[in-house]
Motif scaffolding. Structure first.
Motif, PDB file in Angstrom:
ATOM      1  N   PRO A   1      16.552   2.348  -3.025  1.00  0.00           N
ATOM      2  CA  PRO A   1      16.177   3.684  -2.534  1.00  0.00           C
ATOM      3  C   PRO A   1      14.562   3.713  -1.434  1.00  0.00           C
ATOM      4  O   PRO A   1      14.529   2.165  -1.171  1.00  0.00           O
ATOM      5  CB  PRO A   1      14.970   3.897  -3.939  1.00  0.00           C
ATOM      6  N   ALA A   2      14.339   4.507  -0.731  1.00  0.00           N
ATOM      7  CA  ALA A   2      13.097   4.072   0.149  1.00  0.00           C
ATOM      8  C   ALA A   2      11.869   3.594  -0.397  1.00  0.00           C
ATOM      9  O   ALA A   2      11.034   3.397   0.150  1.00  0.00           O
ATOM     10  CB  ALA A   2      13.703   5.016   1.174  1.00  0.00           C
ATOM     11  N   VAL A   3      11.575   4.507  -0.985  1.00  0.00           N
ATOM     12  CA  VAL A   3      10.353   4.525  -2.007  1.00  0.00           C
ATOM     13  C   VAL A   3       9.735   2.927  -2.482  1.00  0.00           C
ATOM     14  O   VAL A   3       9.056   2.682  -3.193  1.00  0.00           O
ATOM     15  CB  VAL A   3      10.139   5.650  -2.865  1.00  0.00           C
ATOM     16  N   ASP A   4      10.796   1.613  -2.269  1.00  0.00           N
ATOM     17  CA  ASP A   4      10.883   0.763  -3.431  1.00  0.00           C
ATOM     18  C   ASP A   4       9.666   0.002  -3.364  1.00  0.00           C
ATOM     19  O   ASP A   4       8.992  -0.816  -3.791  1.00  0.00           O
ATOM     20  CB  ASP A   4      12.315  -0.184  -3.449  1.00  0.00           C
ATOM     21  N   ARG A   5       9.320  -0.417  -1.520  1.00  0.00           N
ATOM     22  CA  ARG A   5       8.803  -1.092  -0.998  1.00  0.00           C
ATOM     23  C   ARG A   5       7.040  -0.747  -1.628  1.00  0.00           C
ATOM     24  O   ARG A   5       6.469  -1.521  -2.176  1.00  0.00           O
ATOM     25  CB  ARG A   5       8.618  -1.654   0.794  1.00  0.00           C
ATOM     26  N   GLY A   6       7.275   0.969  -1.651  1.00  0.00           N
ATOM     27  CA  GLY A   6       6.117   1.265  -1.809  1.00  0.00           C
ATOM     28  C   GLY A   6       5.163   0.889  -3.163  1.00  0.00           C
ATOM     29  O   GLY A   6       4.413   0.361  -3.328  1.00  0.00           O
ATOM     30  N   VAL A   7       5.856   1.219  -4.338  1.00  0.00           N
ATOM     31  CA  VAL A   7       6.107   1.641  -5.233  1.00  0.00           C
ATOM     32  C   VAL A   7       5.512  -0.369  -5.805  1.00  0.00           C
ATOM     33  O   VAL A   7       5.344  -0.481  -6.227  1.00  0.00           O
ATOM     34  CB  VAL A   7       7.615   1.766  -5.930  1.00  0.00           C
ATOM     35  N   LEU A   8       6.393  -1.034  -5.046  1.00  0.00           N
ATOM     36  CA  LEU A   8       5.455  -2.724  -5.084  1.00  0.00           C
ATOM     37  C   LEU A   8       4.794  -3.335  -4.874  1.00  0.00           C
ATOM     38  O   LEU A   8       4.285  -4.059  -5.700  1.00  0.00           O
ATOM     39  CB  LEU A   8       7.108  -3.419  -5.247  1.00  0.00           C
ATOM     40  N   MET A   9       4.378  -2.439  -3.947  1.00  0.00           N
ATOM     41  CA  MET A   9       3.561  -3.110  -3.000  1.00  0.00           C
ATOM     42  C   MET A   9       2.268  -2.075  -4.419  1.00  0.00           C
ATOM     43  O   MET A   9       1.439  -3.246  -4.031  1.00  0.00           O
ATOM     44  CB  MET A   9       2.927  -2.539  -1.155  1.00  0.00           C
ATOM     45  N   SER A  10       2.577  -1.270  -4.349  1.00  0.00           N
ATOM     46  CA  SER A  10       1.126  -0.842  -5.349  1.00  0.00           C
ATOM     47  C   SER A  10       1.026  -1.409  -6.665  1.00  0.00           C
ATOM     48  O   SER A  10       0.106  -1.539  -7.384  1.00  0.00           O
ATOM     49  CB  SER A  10       1.677   0.913  -5.667  1.00  0.00           C
ATOM     50  N   VAL A  11       2.351  -1.788  -7.499  1.00  0.00           N
ATOM     51  CA  VAL A  11       1.893  -2.920  -8.088  1.00  0.00           C
ATOM     52  C   VAL A  11       1.018  -4.017  -7.866  1.00  0.00           C
ATOM     53  O   VAL A  11       0.344  -4.809  -8.640  1.00  0.00           O
ATOM     54  CB  VAL A  11       3.363  -3.171  -8.841  1.00  0.00           C
ATOM     55  N   ALA A  12       1.731  -4.757  -7.175  1.00  0.00           N
ATOM     56  CA  ALA A  12       0.897  -5.639  -6.630  1.00  0.00           C
ATOM     57  C   ALA A  12      -0.095  -5.920  -6.072  1.00  0.00           C
ATOM     58  O   ALA A  12      -0.686  -7.434  -6.873  1.00  0.00           O
ATOM     59  CB  ALA A  12       2.317  -6.943  -5.857  1.00  0.00           C
ATOM     60  N   TYR A  13      -0.828  -4.970  -5.008  1.00  0.00           N
ATOM     61  CA  TYR A  13      -1.704  -5.456  -5.112  1.00  0.00           C
ATOM     62  C   TYR A  13      -2.654  -4.697  -6.004  1.00  0.00           C
ATOM     63  O   TYR A  13      -3.869  -5.949  -6.185  1.00  0.00           O
ATOM     64  CB  TYR A  13      -2.019  -4.280  -4.365  1.00  0.00           C
ATOM     65  N   ARG A  14      -2.418  -3.881  -7.289  1.00  0.00           N
ATOM     66  CA  ARG A  14      -3.294  -3.725  -8.299  1.00  0.00           C
ATOM     67  C   ARG A  14      -3.115  -4.889  -9.026  1.00  0.00           C
ATOM     68  O   ARG A  14      -4.435  -5.363 -10.252  1.00  0.00           O
ATOM     69  CB  ARG A  14      -2.862  -2.922  -9.246  1.00  0.00           C
ATOM     70  N   LEU A  15      -1.990  -6.233  -9.322  1.00  0.00           N
ATOM     71  CA  LEU A  15      -2.439  -7.166  -9.750  1.00  0.00           C
ATOM     72  C   LEU A  15      -2.909  -8.120  -9.388  1.00  0.00           C
ATOM     73  O   LEU A  15      -3.454  -8.957 -10.235  1.00  0.00           O
ATOM     74  CB  LEU A  15      -0.631  -7.210 -10.130  1.00  0.00           C
ATOM     75  N   LEU A  16      -3.142  -7.868  -8.035  1.00  0.00           N
ATOM     76  CA  LEU A  16      -3.218  -9.400  -7.078  1.00  0.00           C
ATOM     77  C   LEU A  16      -5.137  -9.373  -6.567  1.00  0.00           C
ATOM     78  O   LEU A  16      -5.427 -10.204  -6.363  1.00  0.00           O
ATOM     79  CB  LEU A  16      -2.395  -9.420  -6.516  1.00  0.00           C
ATOM     80  N   GLY A  17      -5.419  -8.308  -6.167  1.00  0.00           N
ATOM     81  CA  GLY A  17      -6.010  -7.870  -5.592  1.00  0.00           C
ATOM     82  C   GLY A  17      -6.144  -8.549  -4.013  1.00  0.00           C
ATOM     83  O   GLY A  17      -6.893  -8.543  -3.231  1.00  0.00           O
ATOM     84  N   SER A  18      -5.049  -8.819  -2.908  1.00  0.00           N
ATOM     85  CA  SER A  18      -5.245  -9.220  -2.448  1.00  0.00           C
ATOM     86  C   SER A  18      -3.713  -8.491  -1.509  1.00  0.00           C
ATOM     87  O   SER A  18      -2.525  -8.225  -2.243  1.00  0.00           O
ATOM     88  CB  SER A  18      -4.524 -10.820  -2.349  1.00  0.00           C
ATOM     89  N   VAL A  19      -3.568  -7.912  -0.326  1.00  0.00           N
ATOM     90  CA  VAL A  19      -3.000  -7.441   0.263  1.00  0.00           C
ATOM     91  C   VAL A  19      -2.013  -8.497   0.563  1.00  0.00           C
ATOM     92  O   VAL A  19      -0.687  -8.453   0.673  1.00  0.00           O
ATOM     93  CB  VAL A  19      -2.617  -6.194   1.723  1.00  0.00           C
ATOM     94  N   SER A  20      -2.597  -9.463   1.318  1.00  0.00           N
ATOM     95  CA  SER A  20      -1.270 -10.252   1.762  1.00  0.00           C
ATOM     96  C   SER A  20      -0.781 -11.558   0.866  1.00  0.00           C
ATOM     97  O   SER A  20       0.697 -11.140   0.782  1.00  0.00           O
ATOM     98  CB  SER A  20      -2.315 -11.637   2.163  1.00  0.00           C
ATOM     99  N   GLU A  21      -1.122 -11.754  -0.508  1.00  0.00           N
ATOM    100  CA  GLU A  21      -0.415 -11.881  -1.880  1.00  0.00           C
ATOM    101  C   GLU A  21       0.716 -11.141  -1.900  1.00  0.00           C
ATOM    102  O   GLU A  21       1.675 -11.500  -2.630  1.00  0.00           O
ATOM    103  CB  GLU A  21      -1.559 -12.259  -2.615  1.00  0.00           C
ATOM    104  N   ALA A  22       0.131  -9.665  -2.060  1.00  0.00           N
ATOM    105  CA  ALA A  22       1.064  -8.453  -2.236  1.00  0.00           C
ATOM    106  C   ALA A  22       2.527  -8.660  -1.995  1.00  0.00           C
ATOM    107  O   ALA A  22       2.848  -8.664  -2.215  1.00  0.00           O
ATOM    108  CB  ALA A  22       0.012  -7.364  -2.971  1.00  0.00           C
ATOM    109  N   GLU A  23       2.104  -8.417  -0.087  1.00  0.00           N
ATOM    110  CA  GLU A  23       3.216  -8.609   0.578  1.00  0.00           C
ATOM    111  C   GLU A  23       3.918 -10.282   0.375  1.00  0.00           C
ATOM    112  O   GLU A  23       5.283 -10.178   0.388  1.00  0.00           O
ATOM    113  CB  GLU A  23       2.424  -8.995   2.666  1.00  0.00           C
TER     114      GLU A  23
END
Length: 303
Positions: free
Chosen positions: A13-35
């Protein structure tokens, strides 16, 4: 990328990356680490044999589970890394343009108690509280209270029983409640932040002090790469004098109101337009209780 690989990528799904970044950023508090976590999750997906991928009913669910496990591992090593961090550590602030949609996974269950809205879950105030939690608490709280994952699903991710995950989320929820009520109308936030900006620009010490809670705390994160206060600054007058001192040392800087992590904040630029700092605040009872200023250039790349 080969045509076959491109075709495989298009099956997600095209939304996958947005979903994953949304989860990862909230878990890590870092954009680079989330990416990095999201990239690793995709790498693991494409490393699966084709028949195995075909068996997975929900690629999005598989990827969210995988990225959550990766984040759990990252959080486990984060404390040791932050002990070596120079000065105070703050989550990485994000502008509106880099917020990610999460709706695809936000309605997965009906049982969450005290659900946290998507806007609130990205606020700097909550991210700071999340950073005080254990890795398992943080994962359980974010996945359950923000993204509505069941405790059975969370237990599979963190390797604990559903009952244990329920206790983890409850403990995390208590930490969030202890910070106090943060439900301030947007208009009130905007008014106070705008008044703070005007007083800062005009050098109005009296108004700055009035806008700050008497016991307010200010934290600046320079990461050893930019000047910053070595420790938290406490007290309205001390904070006001500190930021006026910044203005005196950089008389050509400009201060603009903007959106920081979904709430009114400030961005400070030099005369060439380079971002010097991004500030956000926790407001309660009509005053600023906590002020967070990001100075580390490595955490300002999105700005």
């Amino acid at each position: 990328m080969s045509p076959l690989a491109e075709a495989e990528r298009m099956t997600l799904p095209a939304v996958d990356r947005g979903v994953l970044m949304s989860v990862a950023y909230r878990l890590l508090g870092s954009v680079s680490e989330a990416e990095d976590a999201v990239q690793e999750a995709y790498t693991r997906w494409y490393a699966l044999p084709g028949p195995r991928r075909a068996e997975i009913v929900s690629p999005t669910g598989w990827l969210v589970t995988t990225v959550s496990r990766i984040c759990l591992d990252v959080l486990g090593s984060a404390r040791a890394r932050r002990e070596r961090y120079v000065g105070e550590w703050l989550p990485e602030p994000v502008p509106t343009s880099t917020r990610w949609t999460s709706q695809a996974v936000s309605d997965r269950a009906d049982d969450p108690a005290d659900r946290v809205s998507l806007d609130e879950s990205i606020s700097m105030a909550l991210l700071v509280v999340l950073d005080s939690m254990t890795p398992a608490e943080r994962v359980a709280f974010v996945l359950h209270d923000v993204f509505a994952y069941t405790f059975v699903e969370i237990g599979d991710i963190v390797g604990r029983s559903p009952q244990a995950c329920r206790k983890l989320a409850s403990s995390a929820r208590r930490r969030v409640r202890e910070r106090g009520d943060d439900h301030v109308p947007s208009e009130e936030r905007t008014r106070i932040v705008t008044a703070f900006k005007s007083a800062w620009e005009s050098g109005d010490l009296t108004t700055l002090v009035e806008l700050l809670d008497p016991d307010a705390t200010a934290i600046t994160d320079g990461g050893g790469r930019a000047s910053a206060a070595a420790e938290p600054i406490k007290g309205a007058e001390r904070i006001a004098r500190f930021i006026l001192g910044v203005r005196q040392r950089q008389p050509t800087m400009t201060v603009q109101t903007t959106t920081v992590n979904g709430q009114p904040g400030l961005v400070v630029r030099d005369e060439a337009g380079q971002v010097l700092a991004v500030a956000s605040a926790r407001i309660a009872n009509g005053r600023i209780e906590h002020l967070w200023a990001m100075r580390n250039p490595e955490k300002l790349t999105a700005w």
